[in-house]
Design a protein around this motif. Structure first.
Motif, PDB file in Angstrom:
ATOM      1  N   SER A  17      -6.806 -29.661 -13.653  1.00 20.10           N
ATOM      2  CA  SER A  17      -7.608 -29.094 -13.992  1.00 20.10           C
ATOM      3  C   SER A  17      -8.479 -27.921 -13.325  1.00 20.10           C
ATOM      4  CB  SER A  17      -8.902 -30.512 -13.904  1.00 20.10           C
ATOM      5  OG  SER A  17     -10.561 -30.447 -14.026  1.00 20.10           O
ATOM      6  N   CYS A  18      -8.716 -28.211 -12.174  1.00 18.59           N
ATOM      7  CA  CYS A  18      -8.909 -27.136 -11.244  1.00 18.59           C
ATOM      8  C   CYS A  18      -9.013 -25.852 -11.380  1.00 18.59           C
ATOM      9  CB  CYS A  18      -9.070 -27.401  -9.376  1.00 18.59           C
ATOM     10  SG  CYS A  18      -9.012 -26.113  -8.490  1.00 18.59           S
ATOM     11  N   LEU A  19      -7.069 -26.030 -11.694  1.00 17.21           N
ATOM     12  CA  LEU A  19      -7.127 -24.435 -11.910  1.00 17.21           C
ATOM     13  C   LEU A  19      -6.996 -23.874 -13.007  1.00 17.21           C
ATOM     14  CD1 LEU A  19      -3.548 -25.427 -11.089  1.00 17.21           C
ATOM     15  CD2 LEU A  19      -4.943 -23.799  -9.861  1.00 17.21           C
ATOM     16  N   TYR A  20      -7.509 -24.640 -14.185  1.00 14.95           N
ATOM     17  CA  TYR A  20      -8.151 -24.563 -15.435  1.00 14.95           C
ATOM     18  C   TYR A  20      -9.362 -23.551 -15.764  1.00 14.95           C
ATOM     19  CZ  TYR A  20      -9.327 -24.815 -21.084  1.00 14.95           C
ATOM     20  OH  TYR A  20      -9.119 -23.830 -22.401  1.00 14.95           O
ATOM     21  N   ARG A  21      -9.651 -23.955 -14.599  1.00  9.05           N
ATOM     22  CA  ARG A  21     -11.393 -24.193 -14.817  1.00  9.05           C
ATOM     23  C   ARG A  21     -11.750 -22.969 -13.734  1.00  9.05           C
ATOM     24  NH1 ARG A  21     -14.406 -29.507 -12.000  1.00  9.05           N
ATOM     25  NH2 ARG A  21     -16.238 -27.840 -12.498  1.00  9.05           N
ATOM     26  N   THR A  22     -11.034 -22.785 -12.609  1.00 14.31           N
ATOM     27  CA  THR A  22     -10.745 -21.091 -12.256  1.00 14.31           C
ATOM     28  C   THR A  22     -10.788 -20.138 -13.489  1.00 14.31           C
ATOM     29  OG1 THR A  22     -10.934 -23.071 -10.125  1.00 14.31           O
ATOM     30  CG2 THR A  22     -10.097 -20.361 -10.249  1.00 14.31           C
ATOM     31  N   GLN A  23      -9.371 -20.229 -13.747  1.00 13.53           N
ATOM     32  CA  GLN A  23      -8.699 -19.477 -14.726  1.00 13.53           C
ATOM     33  C   GLN A  23      -9.700 -19.109 -15.582  1.00 13.53           C
ATOM     34  OE1 GLN A  23      -5.531 -21.080 -16.113  1.00 13.53           O
ATOM     35  NE2 GLN A  23      -4.206 -20.504 -14.627  1.00 13.53           N
ATOM     36  N   ASN A  24     -10.930 -19.978 -16.197  1.00 12.28           N
ATOM     37  CA  ASN A  24     -11.617 -19.524 -17.550  1.00 12.28           C
ATOM     38  C   ASN A  24     -13.409 -18.921 -16.773  1.00 12.28           C
ATOM     39  OD1 ASN A  24     -11.121 -20.683 -19.557  1.00 12.28           O
ATOM     40  ND2 ASN A  24     -11.202 -22.771 -19.062  1.00 12.28           N
ATOM     41  N   ILE A  25     -13.784 -19.048 -15.389  1.00 14.47           N
ATOM     42  CA  ILE A  25     -14.031 -18.655 -14.160  1.00 14.47           C
ATOM     43  C   ILE A  25     -13.880 -17.248 -14.038  1.00 14.47           C
ATOM     44  CG2 ILE A  25     -15.628 -18.729 -12.225  1.00 14.47           C
ATOM     45  CD1 ILE A  25     -15.804 -21.572 -12.472  1.00 14.47           C
ATOM     46  N   LEU A  26     -12.891 -17.070 -13.958  1.00 14.51           N
ATOM     47  CA  LEU A  26     -12.588 -15.580 -13.253  1.00 14.51           C
ATOM     48  C   LEU A  26     -12.043 -14.775 -14.866  1.00 14.51           C
ATOM     49  CD1 LEU A  26     -10.690 -15.779 -10.599  1.00 14.51           C
ATOM     50  CD2 LEU A  26     -12.698 -16.082 -10.641  1.00 14.51           C
ATOM     51  N   SER A  27     -12.434 -13.846 -14.165  1.00 12.04           N
ATOM     52  CA  SER A  27     -11.952 -12.133 -15.620  1.00 12.04           C
ATOM     53  C   SER A  27     -10.317 -12.537 -15.386  1.00 12.04           C
ATOM     54  CB  SER A  27     -12.371 -10.970 -15.755  1.00 12.04           C
ATOM     55  OG  SER A  27     -11.707 -10.312 -14.129  1.00 12.04           O
ATOM     56  N   LYS A  28      -8.826 -11.728 -16.865  1.00 11.77           N
ATOM     57  CA  LYS A  28      -7.872 -11.579 -16.156  1.00 11.77           C
ATOM     58  C   LYS A  28      -7.148 -11.274 -14.651  1.00 11.77           C
ATOM     59  CE  LYS A  28      -6.236 -12.242 -20.872  1.00 11.77           C
ATOM     60  NZ  LYS A  28      -6.467 -14.413 -20.667  1.00 11.77           N
ATOM     61  N   GLU A  29      -8.247  -9.687 -14.942  1.00  8.96           N
ATOM     62  CA  GLU A  29      -8.385  -8.855 -13.225  1.00  8.96           C
ATOM     63  C   GLU A  29      -8.471  -9.496 -12.704  1.00  8.96           C
ATOM     64  OE1 GLU A  29      -6.984  -5.698 -11.640  1.00  8.96           O
ATOM     65  OE2 GLU A  29      -6.869  -6.009 -14.158  1.00  8.96           O
ATOM     66  N   GLN A  30      -9.766  -9.984 -12.379  1.00 10.17           N
ATOM     67  CA  GLN A  30      -9.520 -10.812 -11.082  1.00 10.17           C
ATOM     68  C   GLN A  30      -8.286 -12.002 -10.765  1.00 10.17           C
ATOM     69  OE1 GLN A  30     -13.570 -12.707 -12.612  1.00 10.17           O
ATOM     70  NE2 GLN A  30     -14.014 -11.189 -10.370  1.00 10.17           N
ATOM     71  N   LEU A  31      -7.784 -12.832 -11.997  1.00 10.02           N
ATOM     72  CA  LEU A  31      -6.357 -13.226 -11.579  1.00 10.02           C
ATOM     73  C   LEU A  31      -5.271 -12.865 -10.805  1.00 10.02           C
ATOM     74  CD1 LEU A  31      -6.980 -15.090 -14.373  1.00 10.02           C
ATOM     75  CD2 LEU A  31      -7.038 -16.224 -12.770  1.00 10.02           C
ATOM     76  N   LYS A  32      -5.556 -11.460 -11.642  1.00 10.19           N
ATOM     77  CA  LYS A  32      -4.242 -10.762 -10.776  1.00 10.19           C
ATOM     78  C   LYS A  32      -4.315 -10.668  -9.505  1.00 10.19           C
ATOM     79  CE  LYS A  32      -3.583  -8.673 -15.917  1.00 10.19           C
ATOM     80  NZ  LYS A  32      -3.455  -6.769 -16.655  1.00 10.19           N
ATOM     81  N   VAL A  33      -5.872 -10.198  -9.430  1.00 13.57           N
ATOM     82  CA  VAL A  33      -5.775  -9.452  -7.747  1.00 13.57           C
ATOM     83  C   VAL A  33      -6.129 -10.418  -6.493  1.00 13.57           C
ATOM     84  CG1 VAL A  33      -8.231  -9.037  -6.315  1.00 13.57           C
ATOM     85  CG2 VAL A  33      -7.966  -7.988  -8.635  1.00 13.57           C
ATOM     86  N   LEU A  34      -5.972 -12.242  -7.131  1.00 12.50           N
ATOM     87  CA  LEU A  34      -6.157 -12.405  -6.547  1.00 12.50           C
ATOM     88  C   LEU A  34      -4.415 -13.830  -6.145  1.00 12.50           C
ATOM     89  CD1 LEU A  34      -7.527 -15.047  -4.855  1.00 12.50           C
ATOM     90  CD2 LEU A  34      -7.457 -16.630  -7.254  1.00 12.50           C
ATOM     91  N   THR A  35      -3.831 -13.324  -7.261  1.00 12.77           N
ATOM     92  CA  THR A  35      -2.348 -13.589  -6.940  1.00 12.77           C
ATOM     93  C   THR A  35      -1.768 -11.952  -6.101  1.00 12.77           C
ATOM     94  OG1 THR A  35      -2.246 -14.387  -9.293  1.00 12.77           O
ATOM     95  CG2 THR A  35      -0.380 -13.722  -8.583  1.00 12.77           C
ATOM     96  N   LYS A  36      -2.484 -11.183  -6.762  1.00 13.92           N
ATOM     97  CA  LYS A  36      -1.905  -9.913  -5.489  1.00 13.92           C
ATOM     98  C   LYS A  36      -2.372 -10.353  -4.004  1.00 13.92           C
ATOM     99  CE  LYS A  36      -3.325  -6.360  -4.893  1.00 13.92           C
ATOM    100  NZ  LYS A  36      -4.074  -4.908  -4.887  1.00 13.92           N
ATOM    101  N   LEU A  37      -3.318 -11.084  -3.936  1.00 13.56           N
ATOM    102  CA  LEU A  37      -4.026 -10.814  -2.799  1.00 13.56           C
ATOM    103  C   LEU A  37      -3.084 -12.052  -1.919  1.00 13.56           C
ATOM    104  CD1 LEU A  37      -7.565 -10.911  -2.993  1.00 13.56           C
ATOM    105  CD2 LEU A  37      -6.189  -8.968  -1.903  1.00 13.56           C
ATOM    106  N   THR A  38      -2.786 -13.345  -2.332  1.00 14.68           N
ATOM    107  CA  THR A  38      -2.199 -14.413  -1.978  1.00 14.68           C
ATOM    108  C   THR A  38      -0.657 -14.127  -1.800  1.00 14.68           C
ATOM    109  OG1 THR A  38      -1.771 -15.611  -4.193  1.00 14.68           O
ATOM    110  CG2 THR A  38      -4.064 -16.343  -3.288  1.00 14.68           C
TER     111      THR A  38
END
Length: 140
Positions: free
Chosen positions: A117-138
């Protein structure tokens, strides 16, 4: 003498089991799903991630909800795992432990559901670009 040695070893084993239980993630699936809110917390003011204030407010709610739930579940799991460990060491039959094992499995499933649920809710808050950036940062 052998009884005393056994009791000391037994006490040490239980102590280490308890310490390990407290450190282990309480999820059914470990090491394969991201922990977005922790990753975001570590990159809260990252210019490349560029979280806006509205996102930050929503993300804090998601983190609070998730952490409250998971910590509560984790606190319930640790003593049950300790009980299984001590009972098996003291000679309990597997059939005598099935209720405890089923309760642990149910709690771990609940923790995993909270994580999903946390993952899903977070994905719906961030943009697709932000998710890509987050993946890259981690991954660095």
């Amino acid at each position: 003498m052998n009884k005393k040695l056994f009791l000391v070893v037994f006490a040490i084993a239980i102590t280490f089991t308890s310490l390990n239980a407290a450190k282990k993630p309480p999820f059914l699936i470990t090491g394969m799903m991201p922990h977005y809110t922790m990753d975001i917390k570590n990159n809260w003011n990252n210019k490349e991630l560029a979280l806006n204030e509205t996102q930050k407010e929503k993300l804090l709610v998601v983190r609070k909800d998730t952490m409250t739930s998971v910590i509560s579940i984790k606190k319930q799991i640790a003593p049950l795992e300790k009980e299984v460990s001590s009972k098996i060491i003291s000679g309990s039959k597997p059939s005598e432990l099935m209720g405890l094992v089923e309760k642990i499995a149910e709690l771990k499933a609940d923790a995993t559901k909270a994580h999903l649920s946390c993952l899903y809710r977070t994905q719906n808050i961030l943009s697709k670009e932000q998710l890509k950036v987050l993946t890259k940062l981690t991954k660095n």
